[in-house]
Design a protein around this motif. Structure first.
Motif, PDB file in Angstrom:
ATOM      1  N   GLY A 173       0.811  -1.206   0.000  1.00  0.00           N
ATOM      2  CA  GLY A 173       0.000   0.000   0.000  1.00  0.00           C
ATOM      3  C   GLY A 173       0.847   1.260   0.000  1.00  0.00           C
ATOM      4  O   GLY A 173       2.083   1.199   0.094  1.00  0.00           O
ATOM      5  N   THR A 198       2.399  -0.559   3.988  1.00  0.00           N
ATOM      6  CA  THR A 198       1.794  -1.702   4.663  1.00  0.00           C
ATOM      7  C   THR A 198       1.433  -2.728   3.602  1.00  0.00           C
ATOM      8  O   THR A 198       1.363  -2.422   2.410  1.00  0.00           O
ATOM      9  CB  THR A 198       0.525  -1.299   5.442  1.00  0.00           C
ATOM     10  OG1 THR A 198      -0.412  -0.725   4.532  1.00  0.00           O
ATOM     11  CG2 THR A 198       0.864  -0.323   6.550  1.00  0.00           C
ATOM     12  N   PHE A 216      -1.203  -5.362   1.948  1.00  0.00           N
ATOM     13  CA  PHE A 216      -2.586  -5.809   1.834  1.00  0.00           C
ATOM     14  C   PHE A 216      -2.564  -7.260   1.371  1.00  0.00           C
ATOM     15  O   PHE A 216      -1.938  -7.588   0.344  1.00  0.00           O
ATOM     16  CB  PHE A 216      -3.365  -4.941   0.846  1.00  0.00           C
ATOM     17  CG  PHE A 216      -3.604  -3.538   1.344  1.00  0.00           C
ATOM     18  CD1 PHE A 216      -4.558  -3.297   2.326  1.00  0.00           C
ATOM     19  CD2 PHE A 216      -2.877  -2.471   0.837  1.00  0.00           C
ATOM     20  CE1 PHE A 216      -4.788  -1.999   2.792  1.00  0.00           C
ATOM     21  CE2 PHE A 216      -3.096  -1.183   1.292  1.00  0.00           C
ATOM     22  CZ  PHE A 216      -4.052  -0.942   2.278  1.00  0.00           C
ATOM     23  N   TYR A 274      -6.794  -8.529   4.606  1.00  0.00           N
ATOM     24  CA  TYR A 274      -6.105  -8.043   5.801  1.00  0.00           C
ATOM     25  C   TYR A 274      -5.082  -6.996   5.411  1.00  0.00           C
ATOM     26  O   TYR A 274      -4.546  -6.996   4.293  1.00  0.00           O
ATOM     27  CB  TYR A 274      -5.407  -9.189   6.530  1.00  0.00           C
ATOM     28  CG  TYR A 274      -6.332 -10.040   7.364  1.00  0.00           C
ATOM     29  CD1 TYR A 274      -6.377  -9.907   8.746  1.00  0.00           C
ATOM     30  CD2 TYR A 274      -7.188 -10.961   6.766  1.00  0.00           C
ATOM     31  CE1 TYR A 274      -7.239 -10.680   9.516  1.00  0.00           C
ATOM     32  CE2 TYR A 274      -8.051 -11.734   7.523  1.00  0.00           C
ATOM     33  CZ  TYR A 274      -8.073 -11.595   8.895  1.00  0.00           C
ATOM     34  OH  TYR A 274      -8.928 -12.340   9.644  1.00  0.00           O
ATOM     35  N   GLU A 275      -4.789  -6.103   6.381  1.00  0.00           N
ATOM     36  CA  GLU A 275      -3.685  -5.168   6.254  1.00  0.00           C
ATOM     37  C   GLU A 275      -2.648  -5.535   7.304  1.00  0.00           C
ATOM     38  O   GLU A 275      -2.976  -5.661   8.495  1.00  0.00           O
ATOM     39  CB  GLU A 275      -4.153  -3.725   6.447  1.00  0.00           C
ATOM     40  CG  GLU A 275      -3.054  -2.703   6.196  1.00  0.00           C
ATOM     41  CD  GLU A 275      -3.558  -1.264   6.299  1.00  0.00           C
ATOM     42  OE1 GLU A 275      -2.788  -0.340   5.963  1.00  0.00           O
ATOM     43  OE2 GLU A 275      -4.724  -1.065   6.717  1.00  0.00           O
ATOM     44  N   ASN A 325       1.175  -4.827   9.028  1.00  0.00           N
ATOM     45  CA  ASN A 325       2.324  -3.943   9.219  1.00  0.00           C
ATOM     46  C   ASN A 325       3.586  -4.793   9.136  1.00  0.00           C
ATOM     47  O   ASN A 325       3.808  -5.653   9.996  1.00  0.00           O
ATOM     48  CB  ASN A 325       2.242  -3.248  10.581  1.00  0.00           C
ATOM     49  CG  ASN A 325       3.336  -2.221  10.775  1.00  0.00           C
ATOM     50  OD1 ASN A 325       4.494  -2.462  10.458  1.00  0.00           O
ATOM     51  ND2 ASN A 325       2.965  -1.066  11.314  1.00  0.00           N
ATOM     52  N   SER A 341      -1.710  -7.368  12.364  1.00  0.00           N
ATOM     53  CA  SER A 341      -2.653  -7.622  11.277  1.00  0.00           C
ATOM     54  C   SER A 341      -4.019  -7.029  11.614  1.00  0.00           C
ATOM     55  O   SER A 341      -4.508  -7.174  12.744  1.00  0.00           O
ATOM     56  CB  SER A 341      -2.810  -9.127  11.041  1.00  0.00           C
ATOM     57  OG  SER A 341      -1.573  -9.712  10.698  1.00  0.00           O
ATOM     58  N   LEU A 382      -9.849  -6.398   7.244  1.00  0.00           N
ATOM     59  CA  LEU A 382     -10.613  -5.422   6.478  1.00  0.00           C
ATOM     60  C   LEU A 382     -11.959  -6.001   6.030  1.00  0.00           C
ATOM     61  O   LEU A 382     -12.993  -5.352   6.180  1.00  0.00           O
ATOM     62  CB  LEU A 382      -9.815  -4.963   5.257  1.00  0.00           C
ATOM     63  CG  LEU A 382      -8.429  -4.369   5.529  1.00  0.00           C
ATOM     64  CD1 LEU A 382      -7.746  -4.006   4.215  1.00  0.00           C
ATOM     65  CD2 LEU A 382      -8.528  -3.153   6.447  1.00  0.00           C
ATOM     66  N   VAL A 406      -4.484  -2.795  -5.738  1.00  0.00           N
ATOM     67  CA  VAL A 406      -4.763  -1.606  -4.933  1.00  0.00           C
ATOM     68  C   VAL A 406      -4.447  -0.347  -5.731  1.00  0.00           C
ATOM     69  O   VAL A 406      -3.426  -0.275  -6.438  1.00  0.00           O
ATOM     70  CB  VAL A 406      -3.921  -1.616  -3.634  1.00  0.00           C
ATOM     71  CG1 VAL A 406      -4.308  -0.449  -2.729  1.00  0.00           C
ATOM     72  CG2 VAL A 406      -4.089  -2.941  -2.896  1.00  0.00           C
ATOM     73  N   GLY A 456      -4.359   4.061  -2.300  1.00  0.00           N
ATOM     74  CA  GLY A 456      -4.785   3.116  -1.275  1.00  0.00           C
ATOM     75  C   GLY A 456      -6.255   3.171  -0.944  1.00  0.00           C
ATOM     76  O   GLY A 456      -6.716   2.485  -0.018  1.00  0.00           O
ATOM     77  N   THR A 488     -11.499   1.566   1.392  1.00  0.00           N
ATOM     78  CA  THR A 488     -10.824   1.600   2.693  1.00  0.00           C
ATOM     79  C   THR A 488     -11.282   2.765   3.568  1.00  0.00           C
ATOM     80  O   THR A 488     -10.994   2.778   4.767  1.00  0.00           O
ATOM     81  CB  THR A 488      -9.292   1.682   2.506  1.00  0.00           C
ATOM     82  OG1 THR A 488      -8.971   2.863   1.754  1.00  0.00           O
ATOM     83  CG2 THR A 488      -8.768   0.469   1.771  1.00  0.00           C
TER      84      THR A 488
END
Length: 367
Positions: free
Chosen positions: A157, A161, A163, A172-173, A175, A181, A184, A204, A208, A243
């Motif tokens: 993203g 991060t 996706f 999920y997103e 880090n 996690s 989403l 994406v 984002g 998002t």
């Protein structure tokens, strides 16, 4: 010479003219007997094979309800499509250290991928590290997949991060620094009345804001992808996740195994690989054609899986199986013969019920 003497001289020749040789007759009778034995044996063997097969066909339920699919004759594998062995010469990296890596992304010199044992992996300076896991163990068998999880599509993203599309858990997103996690879209949430059974790939927008993703089927899970292909199920969808508003919209329906998905460089349309149909569909997300769809490429030389942008402005398309021409394509042969598919999968079901007698060979397509 009188008449009596003439008769006596001719008499010895008479048996040679009117009689048959005894051993030849016996050989002829033996040959006829052997032929009868062969026919009886052949018919017995044929019956011993046919009767159980008919029993399987009549008594067992078929796990799939195959539909006839019309495919064009595969393109000739000549010219630019001529097969080569270039990929065989590719260098294998981290062999036997990663289990079924699927989609691959990078942030600088650091690589990220999802593996068949449910992990999201970081590879930095040649070292492999697990940064996140959406599901939980045990992992390693077909029965474990729904709880283990299977991260498939993965993208970076705008805030660096990750996706991630997990086939069993949803979007999920993640880090990449902390491994945190955030869910989403859950597969437990019905989208326009249908569940997400096989979340596959995603793409994406640069800001984002929008995530476009595929749900390959509302009936079959990833572990049943072979059933999905052979049945020709047309319940796949292309979806959009916002998002900001957290809303999910269905953009396309009636797709047969929608798989890889990719935004165009101008972000005016999305390409969707339709694996079962060996083609790529296009859906317009902006401009005068917004909301419309058309065919981008059809009758491909193989079954398309993942798709990604190339540096030349085109697209890299990975094929999970080839449609040989010249040659024999099993998938094309079976496409309009659902009755053969039923018999095959009834036999597979029999082998699952009686594993000690199983003697089947899987058609391996890693999706």
């Amino acid at each position: 010479m009188n008449e009596a003497e003439g008769l006596r001289q001719r008499r010895p020749f008479r048996p040679q003219v009117i009689t048959e040789d005894g051993p030849a007759q016996e050989a002829k009778e033996g040959s006829a007997y052997s032929s009868k034995v062969f026919r009886v044996t052949f018919l017995t063997l044929a019956a011993s094979l046919t009767v159980p097969l008919l029993g399987v066909t009549v008594l067992l339920d078929c796990p799939i309800d195959p539909q006839p699919i019309s495919l064009k004759e595969p393109p000739l594998l000549t010219g630019v499509l001529e097969p080569n062995i270039k990929l065989r010469k590719a260098e294998r990296l981290w062999e036997n250290q990663l289990v079924g890596p699927e989609s691959i992304v990078n942030i600088g010199d650091v690589l990220f991928t999802g593996t068949a044992d449910g992990k999201i992996i970081k590879i930095e300076d040649g070292e492999i590290q697990t940064i996140a896991r959406i599901g939980h163990g045990p992992c390693g068998t077909r029965e474990d997949e729904p709880t283990c999880g299977r991260p498939l599509g993965i993208r970076v993203g705008p805030n660096n991060t990750l996706f991630v599309a997990d086939a069993y858990y949803g979007l999920y997103e993640v880090n990449p620094g902390t491994g945190e996690s955030k869910m989403l879209v859950s597969t437990k949430t019905l989208i326009e009345g249908q569940k997400l059974s096989f979340v596959n790939d995603l793409t994406v927008t640069r800001d984002g804001r929008k995530i476009y993703f595929t749900d390959s089927s509302s009936k079959w899970q990833r572990r049943d992808y072979l059933f999905l292909i052979m049945e020709g199920t047309d319940d796949g969808r292309l979806l959009e996740y916002d998002t900001v508003t957290k809303e999910v919209k269905v953009l396309m329906v009636g797709l047969r195994f929608p798989n890889g998905v990719q935004l165009s460089p101008a972000e005016d349309f999305v390409l969707v690989q339709e694996t079962t149909m060996a083609r790529i569909r296009r859906y317009y997300v902006s401009g005068l054609m917004k909301g419309g769809a058309d065919m981008f490429v059809e009758n491909m030389p193989g079954l398309p899986d993942n798709i990604r942008l190339s540096s030349s402005g085109g697209y890299w398309v990975a094929m999970s199986a080839v449609r040989p021409n010249p040659g024999f394509s099993l998938l094309d042969f079976l496409s309009e013969k659902p009755w053969i598919k039923r018999m095959i999968f009834k036999e597979r079901k029999r082998d699952y019920l009686c594993p000690s007698h199983a003697a089947t060979q899987d058609l391996h397509l890693d999706m």
